[in-house]
Design a protein around this motif. Structure first.
Motif, PDB file in Angstrom:
ATOM      1  N   TYR A   1       0.842  -1.191   0.000  1.00 29.77           N
ATOM      2  CA  TYR A   1       0.000   0.000   0.000  1.00 29.77           C
ATOM      3  C   TYR A   1       0.877   1.239   0.000  1.00 29.77           C
ATOM      4  CZ  TYR A   1       0.950  -1.044   4.913  1.00 29.77           C
ATOM      5  OH  TYR A   1       1.555  -1.384   6.089  1.00 29.77           O
ATOM      6  N   LYS A   2       0.261   2.408   0.027  1.00 30.31           N
ATOM      7  CA  LYS A   2       0.989   3.664  -0.020  1.00 30.31           C
ATOM      8  C   LYS A   2       0.907   4.375   1.322  1.00 30.31           C
ATOM      9  CE  LYS A   2       0.186   4.228  -4.959  1.00 30.31           C
ATOM     10  NZ  LYS A   2      -0.453   5.048  -6.030  1.00 30.31           N
ATOM     11  N   ALA A   3       1.981   5.050   1.690  1.00 31.73           N
ATOM     12  CA  ALA A   3       1.996   5.818   2.932  1.00 31.73           C
ATOM     13  C   ALA A   3       0.886   6.854   2.903  1.00 31.73           C
ATOM     14  CB  ALA A   3       3.344   6.500   3.107  1.00 31.73           C
ATOM     15  N   GLY A   4       0.117   6.907   4.000  1.00 30.64           N
ATOM     16  CA  GLY A   4      -1.024   7.799   4.087  1.00 30.64           C
ATOM     17  C   GLY A   4      -2.356   7.092   3.928  1.00 30.64           C
ATOM     18  N   GLN A   5      -2.336   5.841   3.476  1.00 29.87           N
ATOM     19  CA  GLN A   5      -3.588   5.107   3.303  1.00 29.87           C
ATOM     20  C   GLN A   5      -4.045   4.491   4.629  1.00 29.87           C
ATOM     21  OE1 GLN A   5      -2.561   2.581  -0.295  1.00 29.87           O
ATOM     22  NE2 GLN A   5      -4.450   3.543  -1.028  1.00 29.87           N
ATOM     23  N   PHE A   6      -5.233   3.875   4.602  1.00 35.18           N
ATOM     24  CA  PHE A   6      -5.803   3.285   5.806  1.00 35.18           C
ATOM     25  C   PHE A   6      -6.216   1.837   5.552  1.00 35.18           C
ATOM     26  CE2 PHE A   6      -9.370   5.309   3.569  1.00 35.18           C
ATOM     27  CZ  PHE A   6     -10.277   4.256   3.475  1.00 35.18           C
ATOM     28  N   ALA A   7      -6.427   1.128   6.656  1.00 34.45           N
ATOM     29  CA  ALA A   7      -6.928  -0.247   6.615  1.00 34.45           C
ATOM     30  C   ALA A   7      -8.277  -0.306   7.311  1.00 34.45           C
ATOM     31  CB  ALA A   7      -5.950  -1.190   7.310  1.00 34.45           C
ATOM     32  N   GLN A   8      -9.077  -1.275   6.925  1.00 35.56           N
ATOM     33  CA  GLN A   8     -10.301  -1.587   7.652  1.00 35.56           C
ATOM     34  C   GLN A   8     -10.001  -2.750   8.596  1.00 35.56           C
ATOM     35  OE1 GLN A   8     -13.403  -0.355   7.629  1.00 35.56           O
ATOM     36  NE2 GLN A   8     -13.545   0.933   5.805  1.00 35.56           N
TER      37      GLN A   8
END
Length: 245
Positions: free
Chosen positions: A30-37
């Motif tokens: 993933y990319k820095a700044g993204q989120f997970a559920q």
């Protein structure tokens, strides 16, 4: 979106209500700044919430910075379940609060409140930020001095990057190492610019704002009045915003 197993491998309480967790799960890069559920079944119901990654994307573990919300459905569970417990995690990350959406500039100003500092820590731990900006400043607004965490990580980041600066703002007591006041107020008064030593001007700065919606709206409107415009893929500007609620 599908759900996969995630194992809780560590938990650290910074204060009575602020804590971080690390989980192991196999998900695509993933990319820095993204989120997970993240999710858990509670009384037979799947409770899920979005949490931003604090770690760099190349890390083998996924770290999240949380508030233990009184009466919350998920955070109290994450604060108490045994280490080694299985959680559920979405099989891919989400969100667009990344440097892909931010043009290069002389100065990157990151404005956050509370645990919304998390995505900025991920971005700072990822090397690409240092190729796009000559100077980087992270501002975190908190209620109390004890709510300023990750200081050792910030010290590690500043070591090889002399043009990185961290400025804490404290609203309910005198600040021990930064400024007393809210983000919009210290910008309006010119205090932040004096401390940074850089004029907040759209020709020199990119600004990323992440935090409670009231702060985001006030700060965005204030900067728009100074000529900043929101970044859009079809029309680049200088403002990138995300409500962290």
């Amino acid at each position: 979106m599908e759900w996969i197993d995630a194992t809780l491998i560590s938990r650290k309480f910074w204060t009575k209500t602020l804590f971080s967790i690390e989980v192991e799960a196999e998900i695509p890069r993933y990319k820095a700044g993204q989120f997970a559920q993240l999710g858990m079944y509670v009384d037979g119901e799947l409770i899920k919430r979005a949490y931003s990654f604090v770690n760099a994307p190349h890390s083998s573990c996924h770290e999240f910075y949380l508030v233990n919300v009184v009466g919350g459905q998920l955070s109290p569970q994450l604060a108490e379940i045994p280490i080694g417990s299985l959680l559920m995690m979405a099989d891919h990350a989400g969100g667009f609060f990344t440097l892909d959406e931010v043009p290069s500039s002389e100065h990157l100003l990151m404005l956050s409140t509370g645990t919304a500092v998390g995505p900025f820590l991920s971005i700072l731990r990822d090397g690409s930020v240092w190729q796009k900006f000559s100077r980087v400043t992270l501002v975190q607004g908190v209620r109390y001095n004890q709510d300023i965490n990750y200081q050792s990580l910030l010290d590690e980041i500043s070591g090889p990057h002399p043009y990185f600066q961290f400025i804490p703002l404290v609203t309910r007591e005198e600040s021990q190492s930064g400024i007393a006041g809210r983000i919009p107020n210290v910008i309006e008064a010119g205090l932040l610019e004096r401390m940074i030593g850089v004029e907040l001007h759209p020709k020199r700065c990119q600004v990323m704002i992440c935090g409670n919606p009231e702060m985001v709206k006030e700060t965005r409107d204030m900067l728009k009045a100074r000529g900043f415009i929101r970044n859009l893929r079809r029309k680049p500007g200088q403002l990138t915003v995300e409500n962290y609620w």
